[in-house]
Design a protein around this motif. Structure first.
Motif, PDB file in Angstrom:
ATOM      1  N   VAL A 451      -2.895  -1.598  -7.940  1.00  0.00           N
ATOM      2  CA  VAL A 451      -2.006  -2.397  -7.097  1.00  0.00           C
ATOM      3  C   VAL A 451      -2.312  -3.875  -7.278  1.00  0.00           C
ATOM      4  O   VAL A 451      -1.412  -4.704  -7.473  1.00  0.00           O
ATOM      5  N   ILE A 452      -3.592  -4.218  -7.233  1.00  0.00           N
ATOM      6  CA  ILE A 452      -3.971  -5.624  -7.294  1.00  0.00           C
ATOM      7  C   ILE A 452      -3.714  -6.213  -8.676  1.00  0.00           C
ATOM      8  O   ILE A 452      -3.281  -7.362  -8.794  1.00  0.00           O
ATOM      9  N   HIS A 453      -3.931  -5.419  -9.715  1.00  0.00           N
ATOM     10  CA  HIS A 453      -3.643  -5.916 -11.070  1.00  0.00           C
ATOM     11  C   HIS A 453      -2.168  -6.227 -11.250  1.00  0.00           C
ATOM     12  O   HIS A 453      -1.796  -7.114 -12.013  1.00  0.00           O
ATOM     13  N   ASP A 454      -1.316  -5.512 -10.530  1.00  0.00           N
ATOM     14  CA  ASP A 454       0.119  -5.731 -10.670  1.00  0.00           C
ATOM     15  C   ASP A 454       0.639  -6.922  -9.861  1.00  0.00           C
ATOM     16  O   ASP A 454       1.773  -7.349 -10.034  1.00  0.00           O
ATOM     17  N   LEU A 455      -0.193  -7.420  -8.941  1.00  0.00           N
ATOM     18  CA  LEU A 455       0.279  -8.519  -8.087  1.00  0.00           C
ATOM     19  C   LEU A 455       0.165  -9.853  -8.818  1.00  0.00           C
ATOM     20  O   LEU A 455      -0.737 -10.038  -9.637  1.00  0.00           O
ATOM     21  N   PRO A 456       1.068 -10.792  -8.542  1.00  0.00           N
ATOM     22  CA  PRO A 456       1.086 -12.054  -9.298  1.00  0.00           C
ATOM     23  C   PRO A 456      -0.246 -12.816  -9.219  1.00  0.00           C
ATOM     24  O   PRO A 456      -0.722 -13.332 -10.211  1.00  0.00           O
ATOM     25  N   ASP A 457      -0.810 -12.894  -8.048  1.00  0.00           N
ATOM     26  CA  ASP A 457      -2.056 -13.660  -7.911  1.00  0.00           C
ATOM     27  C   ASP A 457      -3.257 -12.761  -7.646  1.00  0.00           C
ATOM     28  O   ASP A 457      -4.268 -13.212  -7.098  1.00  0.00           O
ATOM     29  N   GLY A 458      -3.132 -11.502  -7.972  1.00  0.00           N
ATOM     30  CA  GLY A 458      -4.257 -10.584  -7.779  1.00  0.00           C
ATOM     31  C   GLY A 458      -4.748 -10.566  -6.342  1.00  0.00           C
ATOM     32  O   GLY A 458      -3.935 -10.515  -5.408  1.00  0.00           O
ATOM     33  N   LEU A 459      -6.053 -10.676  -6.208  1.00  0.00           N
ATOM     34  CA  LEU A 459      -6.652 -10.633  -4.868  1.00  0.00           C
ATOM     35  C   LEU A 459      -6.186 -11.789  -3.992  1.00  0.00           C
ATOM     36  O   LEU A 459      -6.252 -11.718  -2.772  1.00  0.00           O
ATOM     37  N   ASP A 460      -5.742 -12.874  -4.638  1.00  0.00           N
ATOM     38  CA  ASP A 460      -5.361 -14.048  -3.859  1.00  0.00           C
ATOM     39  C   ASP A 460      -3.875 -14.099  -3.538  1.00  0.00           C
ATOM     40  O   ASP A 460      -3.329 -15.146  -3.198  1.00  0.00           O
ATOM     41  N   THR A 461      -3.217 -12.963  -3.646  1.00  0.00           N
ATOM     42  CA  THR A 461      -1.803 -12.902  -3.299  1.00  0.00           C
ATOM     43  C   THR A 461      -1.649 -12.947  -1.784  1.00  0.00           C
ATOM     44  O   THR A 461      -2.355 -12.248  -1.057  1.00  0.00           O
ATOM     45  N   PHE A 462      -0.728 -13.802  -1.347  1.00  0.00           N
ATOM     46  CA  PHE A 462      -0.452 -13.861   0.095  1.00  0.00           C
ATOM     47  C   PHE A 462       0.433 -12.686   0.492  1.00  0.00           C
ATOM     48  O   PHE A 462       1.401 -12.376  -0.202  1.00  0.00           O
ATOM     49  N   ILE A 463       0.066 -12.033   1.586  1.00  0.00           N
ATOM     50  CA  ILE A 463       0.744 -10.790   1.911  1.00  0.00           C
ATOM     51  C   ILE A 463       1.712 -10.913   3.084  1.00  0.00           C
ATOM     52  O   ILE A 463       2.316  -9.941   3.504  1.00  0.00           O
ATOM     53  N   GLY A 464       1.865 -12.145   3.604  1.00  0.00           N
ATOM     54  CA  GLY A 464       2.831 -12.355   4.687  1.00  0.00           C
ATOM     55  C   GLY A 464       2.288 -11.889   6.028  1.00  0.00           C
ATOM     56  O   GLY A 464       1.243 -11.256   6.104  1.00  0.00           O
ATOM     57  N   GLU A 465       3.029 -12.241   7.076  1.00  0.00           N
ATOM     58  CA  GLU A 465       2.591 -11.877   8.415  1.00  0.00           C
ATOM     59  C   GLU A 465       2.509 -10.361   8.537  1.00  0.00           C
ATOM     60  O   GLU A 465       3.432  -9.660   8.128  1.00  0.00           O
ATOM     61  N   ARG A 466       1.411  -9.897   9.071  1.00  0.00           N
ATOM     62  CA  ARG A 466       1.164  -8.460   9.224  1.00  0.00           C
ATOM     63  C   ARG A 466       1.253  -7.704   7.901  1.00  0.00           C
ATOM     64  O   ARG A 466       1.466  -6.502   7.875  1.00  0.00           O
ATOM     65  N   GLY A 467       1.187  -8.414   6.793  1.00  0.00           N
ATOM     66  CA  GLY A 467       1.215  -7.757   5.488  1.00  0.00           C
ATOM     67  C   GLY A 467       2.584  -7.237   5.102  1.00  0.00           C
ATOM     68  O   GLY A 467       2.699  -6.227   4.402  1.00  0.00           O
ATOM     69  N   VAL A 468       3.656  -7.938   5.521  1.00  0.00           N
ATOM     70  CA  VAL A 468       5.016  -7.436   5.240  1.00  0.00           C
ATOM     71  C   VAL A 468       5.315  -7.302   3.755  1.00  0.00           C
ATOM     72  O   VAL A 468       6.232  -6.584   3.377  1.00  0.00           O
ATOM     73  N   LYS A 469       4.552  -8.036   2.922  1.00  0.00           N
ATOM     74  CA  LYS A 469       4.884  -7.980   1.502  1.00  0.00           C
ATOM     75  C   LYS A 469       4.237  -6.793   0.796  1.00  0.00           C
ATOM     76  O   LYS A 469       4.348  -6.648  -0.420  1.00  0.00           O
ATOM     77  N   LEU A 470       3.537  -5.957   1.540  1.00  0.00           N
ATOM     78  CA  LEU A 470       2.926  -4.761   0.956  1.00  0.00           C
ATOM     79  C   LEU A 470       3.640  -3.526   1.470  1.00  0.00           C
ATOM     80  O   LEU A 470       4.241  -3.541   2.541  1.00  0.00           O
ATOM     81  N   SER A 471       3.528  -2.449   0.685  1.00  0.00           N
ATOM     82  CA  SER A 471       4.111  -1.192   1.166  1.00  0.00           C
ATOM     83  C   SER A 471       3.160  -0.560   2.177  1.00  0.00           C
ATOM     84  O   SER A 471       1.998  -0.972   2.279  1.00  0.00           O
ATOM     85  N   GLY A 472       3.654   0.429   2.906  1.00  0.00           N
ATOM     86  CA  GLY A 472       2.832   1.100   3.907  1.00  0.00           C
ATOM     87  C   GLY A 472       1.540   1.635   3.310  1.00  0.00           C
ATOM     88  O   GLY A 472       0.461   1.456   3.870  1.00  0.00           O
ATOM     89  N   GLY A 473       1.671   2.273   2.151  1.00  0.00           N
ATOM     90  CA  GLY A 473       0.494   2.857   1.519  1.00  0.00           C
ATOM     91  C   GLY A 473      -0.494   1.804   1.046  1.00  0.00           C
ATOM     92  O   GLY A 473      -1.704   1.987   1.141  1.00  0.00           O
ATOM     93  N   GLN A 474       0.045   0.664   0.571  1.00  0.00           N
ATOM     94  CA  GLN A 474      -0.848  -0.418   0.131  1.00  0.00           C
ATOM     95  C   GLN A 474      -1.594  -1.027   1.300  1.00  0.00           C
ATOM     96  O   GLN A 474      -2.786  -1.285   1.224  1.00  0.00           O
ATOM     97  N   LYS A 475      -0.864  -1.219   2.392  1.00  0.00           N
ATOM     98  CA  LYS A 475      -1.503  -1.758   3.595  1.00  0.00           C
ATOM     99  C   LYS A 475      -2.637  -0.839   4.035  1.00  0.00           C
ATOM    100  O   LYS A 475      -3.725  -1.265   4.385  1.00  0.00           O
ATOM    101  N   GLN A 476      -2.312   0.460   4.019  1.00  0.00           N
ATOM    102  CA  GLN A 476      -3.309   1.437   4.453  1.00  0.00           C
ATOM    103  C   GLN A 476      -4.566   1.340   3.587  1.00  0.00           C
ATOM    104  O   GLN A 476      -5.685   1.385   4.088  1.00  0.00           O
TER     105      GLN A 476
END
Ligand code: ADP
Ligand code: MG
Length: 572
Positions: A451-476
């Motif tokens: 998941v993190i390798h696929d994100l534009p900024d890796g670990l430093d990707t901003f995920i939005g309020e309450r993590g809205v930019k992630l899927s349920g499974g990713q948040k979990q």
């Protein structure tokens, strides 16, 4: 309340003393000016000596420069004092709110709390600076000017003074009215904030239901109420300023009329008259000043009252004085006759008894609303039990400090809350000083690497309020990752997999299995796989724990569990 307020000046004794002294000095110099004019007109003018007059003007210029300097100190340092006090109060309130209990947050709106911490304290700084200083100086100048006026011509002074009591009564009357209006205004603003907060955090639901119009109407009601309250405050303000303005003009007129009469009939020199007119202005300034204090003061006080209210709310769950800081817990859990109910509700749990040995995994199963989550929230003392005992390693949890107790318990919920920020920040929330290696290690263990390798900024990707930019499974998985870092001996998994599709579930199940290795685990689950692997299953209904045993034992008994099982897991 005043004593409470002045306690906040203590760290700034010096700042206050300097500011206060400069303000007094400036006020005294203000008083000296009319006397100097009196001297110039009556003594120096008739002598016809220009040099004296020039020297007098130079001296006055010096006085003005000093006054300007004093004004700078008073404005800048005085406001520094105010803002320091405001900052202290705000920090104290935030620190206090951090310690409040779940019960408090169950019953208070987020928007209200935000309002208290921001808006309600906005005027406190102004009051802290201007309040005592302006009032003191106003009273001082008032008496000073009045004394000087008396010494110039006592008859005229007394005549002028007749109007003052009216002005004072008026001010007190309006101040009370305004204080009330401002309290109401703060309450309205808090409602306002709560409504906006609720609307924005639920905006996706609003849109999905296309209820924008309904939301707009509700907002318009709040907005209208706020407008009304604010108008009341302004109306009082308008009455106050226009009436006191009128009264002051009347005083000036009075001085002018009577003064000229006194001069014409030889009771007063011309210089005295001019000085008197100037003094009567000096005399009226503090009244203006008191008036403006009266406009901000009720606002500050209304905010301060609300501040004290919140500050005096004690947390429901507190550390006992002799609570110990537990350094290490193995995770032997025992619930003994535990009874508990939420405020205003009957008992949710009555006489609950069970134990979990260290490293064991226990599954809690039962219908929704039976109290499974509640049982789990009692362990970290999110709520205190009414009677009975909960022990870990044979120690009553009430004998431990809450921090050390909670340090040893990790909770993964279905409803994951992530903070606004980067993935890294959210993972490191489990261990604030985690190293890069530790973070990557947990990323792998939580099945997050891809998941993190696929994100534009890796670990430093901003995920939005309450993590809205992630899927349920990713948040979990992020929430599982931070639990790996926290590394607690006791783990609570509250329906951690129930909201997931079966593909992510496999990944998450894998992560959770690894997470629960070697930890005492309470798992609330619907999935057969999780339940089957548990060392023991507790079946919980509204009557309490009605069955316990392994999966096979319970199926064999053929009781509630086997019925639940048949209904839910036919495919299993
Ligand atoms: P379960 O997890 O088994 O579905 P819960 O423990 O969440 O059940 O809830 C048990 C009961 O307590 C329910 O009737 C629920 O309405 C009530 N309840 C849960 N949380 C709160 C709360 N914070 N305040 C008041 N009542 C609550
Ligand atoms: Mg629940």
């Amino acid at each position: 309340m005043l004593r409470n307020f002045f306690a906040y000046y203590r760290p700034y004794k010096w700042l206050f003393t300097i500011d206060f002294s400069c303000a007094i000095l400036a006020a005294l110099l203000e008083l000296a000016f009319p006397l100097a004019i009196n001297k110039v007109i009556d003594d120096l003018l008739p002598m016809g000596n220009w040099t004296f007059i020039v020297w007098a003007c130079i001296a006055l210029l010096g006085v003005y420069v000093v006054t300007a300097f004093l004004h700078y100190i008073v404005t800048y340092w005085g406001h520094m004092l105010g803002i320091n006090i405001e900052t202290d109060m705000r920090r104290k309130l935030f620190d206090h709110v951090q310690k409040l209990s779940f019960r408090f947050f169950d019953n208070n709106k987020t928007g209200h709390l935000v309002s208290r911490m921001t808006n309600d304290l906005m005027d406190i700084g102004e009051i802290a600076h201007h309040g005592p200083e302006d009032l003191f100086i106003a009273v001082m100048t008032l008496f000073g000017a009045f004394g000087l006026m008396l010494s110039i011509n006592w008859k005229l002074a007394l005549l002028t003074f007749i109007i003052i009591p009216f002005l004072i009564c008026l001010s007190i009357y309006f101040s009370r009215k305004m204080s009330h209006a401002f309290s109401q205004m703060f309450a309205d603003i808090a409602d306002f904030n709560a409504r906006v907060e609720n609307n924005v955090s639920g905006i996706r639901v609003v849109k999905a239901f296309t209820n924008e119009n309904h939301e707009m109407e509700k907002f318009a009601i709040n907005n209208g109420r706020f407008r009304k309250t604010k108008l009341v405050a302004y109306k009082v303000m308008a009455w106050n300023s226009s009436i006191s303005h009128l009264l002051m003009k009347v005083i000036s007129l009075f001085v002018l009329g009577c003064g000229t009469w006194f001069v014409i009939y030889g009771q007063m020199t011309f210089g005295e008259f001019i000085a008197f007119v100037l003094l009567s202005n000096v005399f009226l300034t503090p009244i203006n000043q008191i008036n403006s204090v009266i406009e901000t003061y009720p606002k500050g006080i209304a905010g301060f009252r609300r501040y004290l209210d919140l500050l005096n709310t004690a947390p429901d769950e507190k550390d006992d004085l002799d609570a110990i800081d537990v350094k290490h817990l193995n995770g032997d859990i025992e619930y003994k006759d535990v009874t508990f109910g939420y405020e205003g509700k009957g008992k949710v749990l009555s006489n609950i008894n069970f134990n979990v040995k260290r490293g064991e995994t226990i599954a809690l199963v039962g219908p929704s609303g039976a109290g499974k989550t509640t049982i789990c929230s009692l362990l970290p003392r999110f709520y205190d039990i009414e009677s009975g005992n909960i022990e870990i390693d044979g120690l009553n949890i009430k004998g431990m400090t809450m921090q050390s107790l909670r340090h040893h318990i990790g909770i993964v919920q279905q409803d994951v809350f992530l903070f606004d920020g980067t993935i890294r920040e959210n993972i490191a929330y489990g261990k604030l000083n985690a190293t890069e290696e530790e973070i990557w290690d947990t990323v792998r263990r939580a099945q997050l690497e891809e998941v993190i390798h696929d994100l534009p900024d890796g670990l430093d990707t901003f995920i939005g309020e309450r993590g809205v930019k992630l899927s349920g499974g990713q948040k979990q998985r992020v929430s599982i990752a931070r639990m790996f870092l926290k590394n607690p001996p006791i783990l609570i998994l509250d329906e951690a997999t129930s909201a997931l599709d079966s593909e992510t579930e496999v990944a998450i199940q894998k992560a959770l299995n690894e997470l629960s290795q070697g930890r005492t685990t309470l798992v609330i689950a619907h999935r057969l796989a999780t339940i089957k692997n548990a060392d023991r299953i507790l079946v919980i209904t509204e009557e309490g724990i009605i069955e316990q045993g392994t999966h096979n034992e319970l199926i064999e008994v053929g009781g509630t569990y086997s019925k639940l099982h048949n209904a839910q897991f036919q495919m299993g």
